[in-house]
Design a protein around this motif. Sequence first.
Motif, short mmCIF file in Angstrom:
data_model
loop_
_atom_site.label_atom_id
_atom_site.label_comp_id
_atom_site.label_asym_id
_atom_site.label_seq_id
_atom_site.Cartn_x
_atom_site.Cartn_y
_atom_site.Cartn_z
N LEU A 135 -48.48 72.60 4.18
CA LEU A 135 -48.43 72.11 2.80
C LEU A 135 -48.85 73.07 1.71
O LEU A 135 -48.13 73.28 0.69
CB LEU A 135 -49.22 70.87 2.51
N LYS A 136 -50.16 73.67 1.92
CA LYS A 136 -50.48 74.86 0.84
C LYS A 136 -49.50 76.09 1.06
O LYS A 136 -49.01 76.45 -0.05
CB LYS A 136 -51.91 75.29 1.44
N GLU A 137 -48.85 76.33 2.22
CA GLU A 137 -47.94 77.54 1.97
C GLU A 137 -46.73 77.16 1.54
O GLU A 137 -46.06 77.58 0.69
CB GLU A 137 -47.62 77.75 3.60
N TYR A 138 -46.23 75.76 1.61
CA TYR A 138 -44.96 75.31 0.92
C TYR A 138 -45.17 75.25 -0.51
O TYR A 138 -44.39 75.74 -1.29
CB TYR A 138 -45.00 74.05 1.68
N LYS A 139 -46.25 74.64 -1.21
CA LYS A 139 -46.59 74.78 -2.19
C LYS A 139 -46.53 76.14 -2.97
O LYS A 139 -46.16 76.28 -3.88
CB LYS A 139 -47.85 73.94 -2.65
N ASP A 140 -47.24 77.12 -2.26
CA ASP A 140 -47.38 78.22 -2.85
C ASP A 140 -45.95 79.06 -3.00
O ASP A 140 -45.91 79.51 -3.81
CB ASP A 140 -48.36 79.10 -1.80
N PHE A 141 -45.28 78.81 -1.89
CA PHE A 141 -43.89 79.33 -1.92
C PHE A 141 -43.17 78.74 -3.00
O PHE A 141 -42.51 79.59 -3.70
CB PHE A 141 -43.27 79.06 -0.49
N GLN A 142 -43.26 77.49 -3.02
CA GLN A 142 -42.49 76.75 -4.26
C GLN A 142 -42.82 77.28 -5.81
O GLN A 142 -41.89 77.72 -6.59
CB GLN A 142 -42.52 75.32 -4.45
N ARG A 143 -44.06 77.58 -5.83
CA ARG A 143 -44.45 78.05 -7.17
C ARG A 143 -44.19 79.42 -7.33
O ARG A 143 -43.51 80.12 -8.31
CB ARG A 143 -46.10 77.94 -7.11
N GLN A 144 -44.23 80.42 -6.38
CA GLN A 144 -43.80 81.75 -6.17
C GLN A 144 -42.43 81.75 -6.63
O GLN A 144 -41.86 82.62 -7.44
CB GLN A 144 -44.26 82.30 -5.14
N TYR A 145 -41.54 81.03 -5.92
CA TYR A 145 -39.94 81.08 -6.07
C TYR A 145 -39.75 80.70 -7.56
O TYR A 145 -39.00 81.74 -7.92
CB TYR A 145 -39.66 79.97 -5.12
N ASP A 146 -40.14 79.85 -8.11
CA ASP A 146 -39.88 79.59 -9.53
C ASP A 146 -40.48 80.60 -10.54
O ASP A 146 -39.95 81.20 -11.55
CB ASP A 146 -40.63 78.23 -10.01
N SER A 147 -41.64 81.19 -10.23
CA SER A 147 -42.41 82.16 -10.92
C SER A 147 -41.44 83.62 -11.03
O SER A 147 -41.22 84.00 -12.00
CB SER A 147 -43.68 82.39 -10.47
N GLU A 148 -41.22 84.19 -9.61
CA GLU A 148 -40.48 85.23 -9.54
C GLU A 148 -38.94 85.23 -10.05
O GLU A 148 -38.28 86.06 -10.60
CB GLU A 148 -40.56 85.64 -8.26
N THR A 149 -38.42 84.11 -9.86
CA THR A 149 -37.01 83.81 -10.61
C THR A 149 -36.87 83.37 -11.88
O THR A 149 -35.80 83.33 -12.57
CB THR A 149 -36.04 82.90 -9.59
N LYS A 150 -38.19 83.19 -12.43
CA LYS A 150 -38.38 82.59 -13.79
C LYS A 150 -37.31 81.32 -13.86
O LYS A 150 -36.17 80.99 -14.60
CB LYS A 150 -37.68 83.53 -14.99
N ASN A 151 -37.52 80.32 -12.79
CA ASN A 151 -36.88 79.03 -12.57
C ASN A 151 -35.38 79.47 -12.63
O ASN A 151 -34.60 78.64 -13.32
CB ASN A 151 -37.02 78.08 -13.72
N GLY A 152 -35.04 80.44 -11.90
CA GLY A 152 -33.67 80.85 -11.73
C GLY A 152 -32.80 81.62 -12.88
O GLY A 152 -31.78 82.13 -12.41
N ILE A 153 -33.52 82.16 -13.57
CA ILE A 153 -32.99 82.87 -14.99
C ILE A 153 -32.75 84.36 -14.33
O ILE A 153 -31.66 84.97 -14.73
CB ILE A 153 -33.85 82.91 -16.10
N LEU A 154 -33.67 84.88 -13.33
CA LEU A 154 -33.35 86.23 -13.18
C LEU A 154 -32.62 86.21 -11.94
O LEU A 154 -32.70 86.00 -10.67
CB LEU A 154 -35.02 86.86 -12.70
N GLU A 155 -31.28 86.58 -11.91
CA GLU A 155 -30.35 86.54 -10.99
C GLU A 155 -30.33 87.46 -9.90
O GLU A 155 -30.01 86.70 -8.63
CB GLU A 155 -28.77 86.79 -11.69
N ASP A 156 -30.93 88.68 -10.11
CA ASP A 156 -31.35 89.39 -8.85
C ASP A 156 -32.19 88.74 -8.22
O ASP A 156 -32.36 88.92 -6.82
CB ASP A 156 -31.63 90.77 -9.39
#
Length: 178
Positions: A135-156
């Motif tokens: 669960l901790k790994e999952y939550k951390d990944f979800q946060r990182q995913y949104d953070s690094e993609t800027k909620n999908g804005i950064l297409e690359d």
Amino acid sequence: MKWIFLAFFLISNVLFSQKIYWNENVKLNWSNFKSKINNHGGTNVVAYTNCGWIYSYVKSSNPKAPIKIEINTVFNEDKSWKDVKRINDYVLLHEQKHFDVAEVYARKLRKEVAENIKTSSDFDRHFKTIYNKILKEYKDFQRQYDSETKNGILEDKQSEYNRIIAEGLENYKSYKSS
């Protein structure tokens, strides 16, 4: 004597929600996002995906008896939201990937359970620890995913995560729900 327990966890009480079970052949569509309330983000948020896992198990009071555990990934329609004025197919893909990430980590959880929990006694001793770790790994990944993609804005970055998530599903394909 056998007990059946159904535990609900991860984002909210899914008992009363309409649920979609993850299936590689079924993708989310905007009609699945049924909540009218955006209580998970600010004005930048275009959509919110409420997903997670549910599990059930059948165990015996005999500590040496085998145990059966089922883990499913669910999308909660009544708790998932969209801004109808700003949605598009690209945003929907980003939201689908959140659901796919939940399935990747469900598969990791199934793997850990399969490798470490064979009996009722094993369940009592190890399940909570295994669950909390994944669960901790999952939550951390979800946060990182949104953070690094800027909620999908950064297409690359979104493309990079699309690949990472697809690889995760492939790497754990032997732990798909049956």
